[in-house]
Design an enzyme around this catalytic site. Structure first.
Site, PDB file in Angstrom:
ATOM      1  N   ASN A 149       6.996  -4.712   2.486  1.00 18.46           N
ATOM      2  CA  ASN A 149       7.680  -4.329   1.236  1.00 18.46           C
ATOM      3  C   ASN A 149       8.836  -3.344   1.414  1.00 18.46           C
ATOM      4  O   ASN A 149       9.848  -3.450   0.748  1.00 18.46           O
ATOM      5  CB  ASN A 149       6.675  -3.850   0.188  1.00 18.46           C
ATOM      6  CG  ASN A 149       5.889  -2.650   0.626  1.00 18.46           C
ATOM      7  OD1 ASN A 149       5.806  -2.338   1.815  1.00 18.46           O
ATOM      8  ND2 ASN A 149       5.293  -1.954  -0.318  1.00 18.46           N
ATOM      9  N   GLU A 243      -1.903   4.422   6.146  1.00 17.44           N
ATOM     10  CA  GLU A 243      -1.241   4.545   4.833  1.00 17.44           C
ATOM     11  C   GLU A 243      -1.507   3.234   4.108  1.00 17.44           C
ATOM     12  O   GLU A 243      -0.889   2.212   4.412  1.00 17.44           O
ATOM     13  CB  GLU A 243       0.268   4.762   5.026  1.00 17.44           C
ATOM     14  CG  GLU A 243       0.629   6.028   5.783  1.00 17.44           C
ATOM     15  CD  GLU A 243       0.500   7.280   4.933  1.00 17.44           C
ATOM     16  OE1 GLU A 243       0.423   7.166   3.690  1.00 17.44           O
ATOM     17  OE2 GLU A 243       0.456   8.375   5.515  1.00 17.44           O
ATOM     18  N   CYS A 277       3.442   0.428  -2.861  1.00 22.04           N
ATOM     19  CA  CYS A 277       2.099   1.017  -2.756  1.00 22.04           C
ATOM     20  C   CYS A 277       1.875   2.051  -3.859  1.00 22.04           C
ATOM     21  O   CYS A 277       0.816   2.128  -4.449  1.00 22.04           O
ATOM     22  CB  CYS A 277       1.903   1.641  -1.385  1.00 22.04           C
ATOM     23  SG  CYS A 277       3.162   2.860  -0.974  1.00 22.04           S
TER      24      CYS A 277
END
Ligand code: NAP
Length: 469
Positions: A149, A243, A277
């Site tokens: 992304n 993450e 995210c």
């Protein structure tokens, strides 16, 4: 595009096509590496770490600044490639380039600030007469695995601090969008030959192998919880930073500035077609203002311009693939079948999914229980602050959160009680500066990024004690 291993181009008999999600055209192909190639990268990275450790911090910092200049010169070219492979609007790609340049600059600065400290051993029993200090030493070889992304900036968040503190790196870019990262590694290689190696191929094969290798010292991973969990099980005693996904709440209370909150949703739920995210994934709103809020939100949502991501007027691009768009469509349709109501959008066209506002969502719907990675703004109506905080925390995720209110005590209660790595007041969760400590609580991750914090996770502390008695 070839891989770069030990400073040399490496190909493979097997290749994977990288396609533009907007029109399905093939942009390029990349090699599918197998285990032998991963072994070669591990061997070369282990050679390179011995060169880096001898380089002065002064030289490393200057070389990182040189990379900054090179990336600035190629800003437009890189942004266009990013848009082609990810489908994000060109203005968002340019923003990712600007952030990438900033992230590199932060690392160039941080390279000169890797301090130890003096330790007063005489504060401990029997420590009198000692002089002691610590040093922060590189770990050795860092494996960086990144998602599609924000492929460039998220990879630079790993490579740049790793180099700043003298680690060699092996990058496994995302299969769907590897090109911008690979092109960036070519730039970096001009300044740090052999220090950064790229290995393309499937995460389930080479990624899995790299994280299990005993000749790797650190895994820095950004991606989904499912992959993160697998990696943590396979990493053994290596240091690991994870993450992972988010399911960020936005709480909007009765006294909030509604226009500000609506802008927060537009920028938070629809940025990068919702594939963020820290995107706004659950809007938890006080019943007293919910109708007015929804009306304004629908109006603003309908202003988004869906179209060719290379056109600077486009504000909503495609998802990474048609398959991803179908998944979002199904999740939204399931919520509608369970009683939710679409106020805007809810339509899929190929890899596009229209920006969607969906009301009457309940916190048990799959749409908000799991991370929905698409341009969807689900509205959950509540009656009071207790209920809002309860719903915000009723999730396995804990990346970031946003609260809109002008009530100081309500804001402070949210800041204290919301279980997330970051809580913003009067700002949506979808906000990050590249120097801040970034990383979630609960299943959203382990460890922090943000250059200074990443350096801390990529170094080990050695204490040296001199007995002066
Ligand atoms: P993903 O499917 O987990 O893939 C991420 C990377 O892991 C890819 O390079 C992938 O390679 C690789 N991989 C897959 N299986 C692996 C394995 N068994 N061992 C080692 N590596 C493996 O995630 P994604 O769909 O690309 O990205 C979306 C997710 O990332 C979302 O959940 C999003 O919230 C999260 N994310 C988190 C942050 C953050 O900072 N917290 C930032 C951005 C995104 P292949 O491409 O070859 O499969």
């Amino acid at each position: 595009m070839d891989m770069l291993i030990g400073g040399k181009h490496v190909s493979s008999d097997d290749v994977e096509e990288v396609k533009n999600p907007y029109n399905g055209e093939i942009i390029d192909t990349v090699p599918i590496a197998h285990l032998q190639t991963a072994d070669l990268a591990i061997m070369e990275a282990n050679k390179a770490k011995d060169v880096l450790i001898e380089m002065s911090a002064f030289k490393i910092s200057n070389k990182l600044y040189n990379v900054v200049e090179k990336l600035k010169e190629k800003r437009q070219e890189f942004a266009e490639l990013l848009t082609l492979e990810v489908g994000k609007p060109i203005n968002e790609s340019l923003m990712e380039l600007d952030r990438s340049i900033e992230t590199l600059k932060l690392a160039a600065e941080e390279a000169k600030r890797i301090y130890g400290e003096s330790v007063p051993l005489d504060a401990g029993l029997n420590g009198k007469g000692f002089f002691a200090f610590t040093q922060r030493l590189p770990l050795g070889v860092v494996v960086a695995i990144t998602p599609f992304n924000y492929p460039l900036n998220l990879t630079i968040h790993k490579i740049a601090p790793a180099i700043a503190c003298k680690n060699a790196v092996i990058v496994k870019p995302p299969t769907e969008a590897p090109l911008t990262v690979m092109k960036f590694c070519e730039l970096l290689n001009e300044e740090f030959p052999g220090a950064v190696n790229t290995v393309t191929g499937y995460g389930s094969e080479v990624g899995n192998y790299l994280v299990s290798s005993p000749d790797v010292d650190k895994i820095s991973f950004t991606g989904s919880i499912t992959t993160g969990l697998m990696i943590s099980q396979r990493a053994g005693m290596k240091k690991v930073t994870l993450e992972l996904g988010g399911n960020d709440p936005m709480i909007v209370l009765n006294d909030a500035d509604i226009d500000k909150a609506v802008t927060g949703v537009i920028n938070g739920a629809f940025l990068n077609a919702g594939q963020v995210c820290m995107g706004v994934k659950r809007i938890i709103i006080d019943n007293g203002i919910a109708d007015e809020f929804c009306e304004k939100l629908v109006k603003e949502t309908e202003k988004l311009v869906m179209g060719n991501p290379l056109d600077s007027k486009t504000t909503l691009g495609t998802l990474i693939s048609e398959k991803a768009a179908i998944q979002v469509e199904e999740t939204v349709n399931n919520a509608v079948n369970d009683g939710a109501k679409i106020l805007a959008g809810g339509i899929r066209e190929g890899a596009f999914y229209h920006a969607t506002v969906i009301d009457n969502v309940t916190s048990d719907m799959d749409l908000v229980v799991n991370e929905t990675f698409g341009p969807v703004a689900p509205i959950i109506r509540v009656n009071n602050l207790d209920e809002a905080i309860g719903i915000a925390n009723n999730t396995d995720y804990g990346l970031q959160a946003g609260v809109f209110t002008n009530d100081y005590s309500a804001a402070m209660r949210c800041a204290k009680e919301i279980e997330a790595g970051t809580v913003f007041i009067n700002k949506q969760s979808t906000f990050r500066t590249d120097n801040m400590p970034f990383g979630g609580f609960k299943n959203s991750g382990v460890g922090k990024e943000g250059i200074k914090y990443a350096v801390a996770e990529m170094t080990k502390t050695k204490l040296i004690g001199l007995n002066l008695r």
